[in-house]
Design a protein around this motif. Structure first.
Motif, PDB file in Angstrom:
ATOM      1  N   LEU A   1       8.073  -7.289  -8.556  1.00  0.00           N
ATOM      2  CA  LEU A   1       8.857  -6.620  -7.509  1.00  0.00           C
ATOM      3  C   LEU A   1       8.130  -6.698  -6.170  1.00  0.00           C
ATOM      4  O   LEU A   1       8.727  -6.989  -5.125  1.00  0.00           O
ATOM      5  CB  LEU A   1       9.082  -5.149  -7.874  1.00  0.00           C
ATOM      6  CG  LEU A   1      10.064  -4.863  -9.015  1.00  0.00           C
ATOM      7  CD1 LEU A   1      10.220  -3.350  -9.205  1.00  0.00           C
ATOM      8  CD2 LEU A   1      11.423  -5.494  -8.717  1.00  0.00           C
ATOM      9  N   ALA A   2       6.822  -6.449  -6.213  1.00  0.00           N
ATOM     10  CA  ALA A   2       6.037  -6.465  -4.970  1.00  0.00           C
ATOM     11  C   ALA A   2       6.115  -7.840  -4.304  1.00  0.00           C
ATOM     12  O   ALA A   2       6.308  -7.943  -3.083  1.00  0.00           O
ATOM     13  CB  ALA A   2       4.588  -6.087  -5.245  1.00  0.00           C
ATOM     14  N   VAL A   3       6.000  -8.893  -5.126  1.00  0.00           N
ATOM     15  CA  VAL A   3       6.057 -10.246  -4.549  1.00  0.00           C
ATOM     16  C   VAL A   3       7.433 -10.514  -3.951  1.00  0.00           C
ATOM     17  O   VAL A   3       7.560 -11.021  -2.828  1.00  0.00           O
ATOM     18  CB  VAL A   3       5.728 -11.307  -5.631  1.00  0.00           C
ATOM     19  CG1 VAL A   3       6.175 -12.692  -5.180  1.00  0.00           C
ATOM     20  CG2 VAL A   3       4.241 -11.307  -5.921  1.00  0.00           C
ATOM     21  N   LEU A   4       8.451 -10.113  -4.707  1.00  0.00           N
ATOM     22  CA  LEU A   4       9.816 -10.357  -4.251  1.00  0.00           C
ATOM     23  C   LEU A   4      10.083  -9.627  -2.923  1.00  0.00           C
ATOM     24  O   LEU A   4      10.529 -10.212  -1.936  1.00  0.00           O
ATOM     25  CB  LEU A   4      10.773  -9.828  -5.321  1.00  0.00           C
ATOM     26  CG  LEU A   4      12.092 -10.545  -5.460  1.00  0.00           C
ATOM     27  CD1 LEU A   4      11.868 -11.989  -5.896  1.00  0.00           C
ATOM     28  CD2 LEU A   4      12.946  -9.813  -6.506  1.00  0.00           C
ATOM     29  N   PHE A   5       9.756  -8.350  -2.874  1.00  0.00           N
ATOM     30  CA  PHE A   5       9.975  -7.567  -1.659  1.00  0.00           C
ATOM     31  C   PHE A   5       9.106  -8.091  -0.524  1.00  0.00           C
ATOM     32  O   PHE A   5       9.524  -8.130   0.637  1.00  0.00           O
ATOM     33  CB  PHE A   5       9.648  -6.083  -1.902  1.00  0.00           C
ATOM     34  CG  PHE A   5      10.602  -5.397  -2.843  1.00  0.00           C
ATOM     35  CD1 PHE A   5      11.646  -6.088  -3.431  1.00  0.00           C
ATOM     36  CD2 PHE A   5      10.445  -4.048  -3.141  1.00  0.00           C
ATOM     37  CE1 PHE A   5      12.525  -5.452  -4.309  1.00  0.00           C
ATOM     38  CE2 PHE A   5      11.322  -3.400  -4.003  1.00  0.00           C
ATOM     39  CZ  PHE A   5      12.363  -4.115  -4.595  1.00  0.00           C
ATOM     40  N   GLY A   6       7.912  -8.486  -0.897  1.00  0.00           N
ATOM     41  CA  GLY A   6       6.997  -9.030   0.103  1.00  0.00           C
ATOM     42  C   GLY A   6       7.586 -10.290   0.727  1.00  0.00           C
ATOM     43  O   GLY A   6       7.425 -10.548   1.920  1.00  0.00           O
TER      44      GLY A   6
ATOM     45  N   PRO B   1       5.106  -2.427   1.156  1.00  0.00           N
ATOM     46  CA  PRO B   1       3.804  -1.746   1.254  1.00  0.00           C
ATOM     47  C   PRO B   1       3.680  -0.575   0.285  1.00  0.00           C
ATOM     48  O   PRO B   1       2.565  -0.189  -0.085  1.00  0.00           O
ATOM     49  CB  PRO B   1       3.781  -1.234   2.697  1.00  0.00           C
ATOM     50  CG  PRO B   1       4.767  -2.080   3.420  1.00  0.00           C
ATOM     51  CD  PRO B   1       5.824  -2.419   2.429  1.00  0.00           C
ATOM     52  N   LEU B   2       4.822  -0.018  -0.128  1.00  0.00           N
ATOM     53  CA  LEU B   2       4.797   1.109  -1.068  1.00  0.00           C
ATOM     54  C   LEU B   2       4.565   0.590  -2.489  1.00  0.00           C
ATOM     55  O   LEU B   2       3.680   1.063  -3.207  1.00  0.00           O
ATOM     56  CB  LEU B   2       6.148   1.816  -0.976  1.00  0.00           C
ATOM     57  CG  LEU B   2       6.350   3.039  -1.841  1.00  0.00           C
ATOM     58  CD1 LEU B   2       5.723   4.234  -1.132  1.00  0.00           C
ATOM     59  CD2 LEU B   2       7.842   3.302  -2.054  1.00  0.00           C
ATOM     60  N   ILE B   3       5.383  -0.393  -2.859  1.00  0.00           N
ATOM     61  CA  ILE B   3       5.375  -0.928  -4.229  1.00  0.00           C
ATOM     62  C   ILE B   3       4.043  -1.571  -4.610  1.00  0.00           C
ATOM     63  O   ILE B   3       3.594  -1.449  -5.744  1.00  0.00           O
ATOM     64  CB  ILE B   3       6.514  -1.990  -4.363  1.00  0.00           C
ATOM     65  CG1 ILE B   3       7.872  -1.285  -4.403  1.00  0.00           C
ATOM     66  CG2 ILE B   3       6.328  -2.861  -5.566  1.00  0.00           C
ATOM     67  CD1 ILE B   3       8.242  -0.750  -5.757  1.00  0.00           C
ATOM     68  N   VAL B   4       3.386  -2.246  -3.632  1.00  0.00           N
ATOM     69  CA  VAL B   4       2.168  -3.009  -3.988  1.00  0.00           C
ATOM     70  C   VAL B   4       1.115  -2.143  -4.656  1.00  0.00           C
ATOM     71  O   VAL B   4       0.306  -2.649  -5.425  1.00  0.00           O
ATOM     72  CB  VAL B   4       1.458  -3.671  -2.789  1.00  0.00           C
ATOM     73  CG1 VAL B   4       2.183  -4.914  -2.381  1.00  0.00           C
ATOM     74  CG2 VAL B   4       1.291  -2.728  -1.651  1.00  0.00           C
ATOM     75  N   HIS B   5       1.142  -0.846  -4.387  1.00  0.00           N
ATOM     76  CA  HIS B   5       0.071  -0.028  -4.958  1.00  0.00           C
ATOM     77  C   HIS B   5       0.244   0.219  -6.454  1.00  0.00           C
ATOM     78  O   HIS B   5      -0.719   0.561  -7.128  1.00  0.00           O
ATOM     79  CB  HIS B   5      -0.052   1.279  -4.175  1.00  0.00           C
ATOM     80  CG  HIS B   5      -0.435   1.035  -2.749  1.00  0.00           C
ATOM     81  ND1 HIS B   5       0.472   0.994  -1.720  1.00  0.00           N
ATOM     82  CD2 HIS B   5      -1.638   0.745  -2.196  1.00  0.00           C
ATOM     83  CE1 HIS B   5      -0.148   0.707  -0.599  1.00  0.00           C
ATOM     84  NE2 HIS B   5      -1.439   0.549  -0.856  1.00  0.00           N
ATOM     85  N   LEU B   6       1.462   0.008  -6.951  1.00  0.00           N
ATOM     86  CA  LEU B   6       1.680   0.194  -8.399  1.00  0.00           C
ATOM     87  C   LEU B   6       0.897  -0.815  -9.248  1.00  0.00           C
ATOM     88  O   LEU B   6       0.090  -0.415 -10.090  1.00  0.00           O
ATOM     89  CB  LEU B   6       3.178   0.099  -8.716  1.00  0.00           C
ATOM     90  CG  LEU B   6       3.980   1.396  -8.575  1.00  0.00           C
ATOM     91  CD1 LEU B   6       5.451   1.119  -8.866  1.00  0.00           C
ATOM     92  CD2 LEU B   6       3.448   2.445  -9.542  1.00  0.00           C
TER      93      LEU B   6
END
Ligand code: HEC
Length: 451
Positions: free
Chosen positions: A58-63, A14-19
């Motif tokens: 990164l967002a997809v991976l973490f997601g 949820p943090l990374i997606v905003h980048l």
């Protein structure tokens, strides 16, 4: 160890997606608003697509790690997951093509920007729905009234509180709405199936779902009452249980968690009773005897019995079936009492004050089954033996005997009137000691003795 690292990375999603969201919007803004783009600006735009791709990846991976923990509904997650993947794919392709100095036509360039923004909106919207609940966006628009409570109880049922059960009508509908998607016959996360009473009680792999009598040993209760940021908080996504839902669940388990526990048990617990009143519109107050009573309405012929001018009378309820009758002459006689016996079912209040009533007359009063208030004060011929007849009055609440010649012996008969709430005995032959011992045996009766 590995799974803990993956869980940690997942929690960064949820943090990374905003980048990537910020970077791609800025990149597209530069592309649209800078008219004469020299080489350096073109390079900045290409870099923008690269950083969107990289942070997006990164967002997809973490997601992916986050979605795998089982805390989200497959049906909710699918669109979010795949539109996110498509978005990152678009970032990648555009970046590579720009890197290789491929020149897009103006209209192609515009379509690319629009596609990216469209995918961004879709992904973002479905992501937001998962974390904030389905109606989050529209609910919070100004001028939109929020739905305060989900009331599953029908109007008809609400008026018959005896037939409402805590589990079936208040607790289970909440489980159905907030838990069943992940805890049913097919999908039993944590080994817990919440589709039937028995399986909820049984619980999942860590122990009993419900431990009757002990909310804090009941996993179902513990999980919903954790702080919301606790990793084991339930439901893991969507709207948590409200205060009243948790309080009613706790109270129900505390009181034995029986399937057929009636809501009227809440009368013993003013706080819960109040919650039920506010949240579900349930009026649990006990009805008085008269409120539960349905009497036939009187015909013209019946009312003839009351035409005698020695009586005055009125109806005390709007339906005109309960009578308040008062004898007004100086001396009552047996025929007077026989006369009003014609409406004996309907006489609920009767006033025979100061009319030379005697013990014999009192025998006729036992024929009035719905008498709740009887005034026979200031009749010097009423004694203990007459009072005996009154014990037949099963619904008598209030009895006024002041100024009669009763003594402590009358308390034996009076103690047999189970419905009695209020008794006036001043200015009679009863003694303070007699009153005292009566009150000790019948604390529910208010005795006005005094001087
Ligand atoms: C979006 C899916 C989802 C929803 C909705 C959900 N749960 Fe869960 N629940 C899980 C997952 C996944 C686990 C297993 C991991 C864990 O124990 O945290 C679990 C585990 C549990 C456990 C532990 C079972 C055991 O014995 O280990 C309980 C109790 C529980 N949930 C209760 C509830 C209650 C009550 C609700 C509704 C208020 C609810 N859950 C809603 C996904 C969900």
């Amino acid at each position: 160890m590995l799974s803990e690292i993956l869980d940690f990375l997942g929690s960064l999603h949820p943090l990374i997606v905003h980048l990537p969201i910020g970077i791609i919007l800025l990149t597209i803004a530069i592309d649209v608003f800078m008219r004469n783009k020299n080489n350096s600006i073109q390079r900045v735009i290409t870099m923008g697509w690269f950083f969107s791709f990289f942070s997006g990846l990164l967002a997809v991976l973490f997601g992916w790690f986050l979605g795998d923990n089982g805390y989200y509904l497959e049906s909710q997650i699918t669109i979010h997951r795949w539109s996110g993947v498509a978005l990152v794919g678009v970032f990648f392709i555009i970046w590579i093509l720009r890197y290789l100095n491929f020149r897009f036509s103006r209209s192609t360039n515009r379509s690319i920007n629009m596609t990216a923004i469209f995918l961004l909106l879709v992904t973002g919207h479905y992501g937001g729905e998962m974390t904030h609940g389905q109606n989050y966006l529209f609910e919070n628009l100004p001028y939109v009234k929020k739905k305060i409570s989900v009331m599953s109880i029908s109007e008809v049922k609400r008026s018959e509180t005896d037939s409402i059960f805590v589990y079936e009508d208040l607790v289970y509908p909440v489980f159905e709405e907030k838990c069943m998607a992940c805890h049913n016959q097919n999908q039993t996360y944590g080994g817990l199936n919440m589709s039937s009473f028995e399986s909820i009680v049984k619980g999942g792999k860590s122990g009993a779902g419900i431990q009757k009598g002990s909310p804090f040993e009941s996993l179902v209760y513990k999980r919903v009452s954790f702080p919301q940021n606790h990793p084991k908080f339930m439901p893991p996504t969507g709207v948590p249980l409200s205060y009243d839902q948790i309080a009613i669940l706790e109270w129900w388990i505390d009181n034995g968690a029986e399937r057929q526990m009636p809501v009227t048990l809440a009368r013993k617990e003013p706080k819960i009773q109040r919650l039920m009143e506010l949240q579900y519109g349930l009026d649990l107050r006990e009805k008085s005897y008269l409120e539960t009573l349905k009497l036939r309405t009187l015909s013209q012929n019946d009312l003839k019995a009351l035409e005698d001018e020695r009586y005055i009378w009125r109806f005390i309820n709007p339906e005109e079936s309960f009578l308040d009758v008062k004898f007004t002459a100086k001396k009552i006689q047996t025929p007077d009492l026989l006369n009003i016996q014609k409406v004996k079912e309907n006489v609920t209040w009767l006033n025979l004050t100061d009319c030379m009533l005697n013990d014999d007359h009192l025998n006729y009063l036992s024929a009035f089954p719905n008498l709740t208030r009887l005034k026979i004060q200031r009749n010097q011929s009423v004694t203990d033996s007459g009072i005996e007849a009154l014990k037949e009055l099963k619904n008598l609440n209030e009895l006024n005997l002041y100024g009669t010649r009763i003594s402590d012996a009358a308390f034996i008969s009076l103690g047999k009137i189970k419905s009695l709430k209020k008794l006036f005995v001043w200015n009679t032959l009863v003694t303070p000691g007699g009153i005292q011992s009566f009150i000790e045996q019948h604390p529910e009766v208010e005795v006005i003795g005094g001087l």
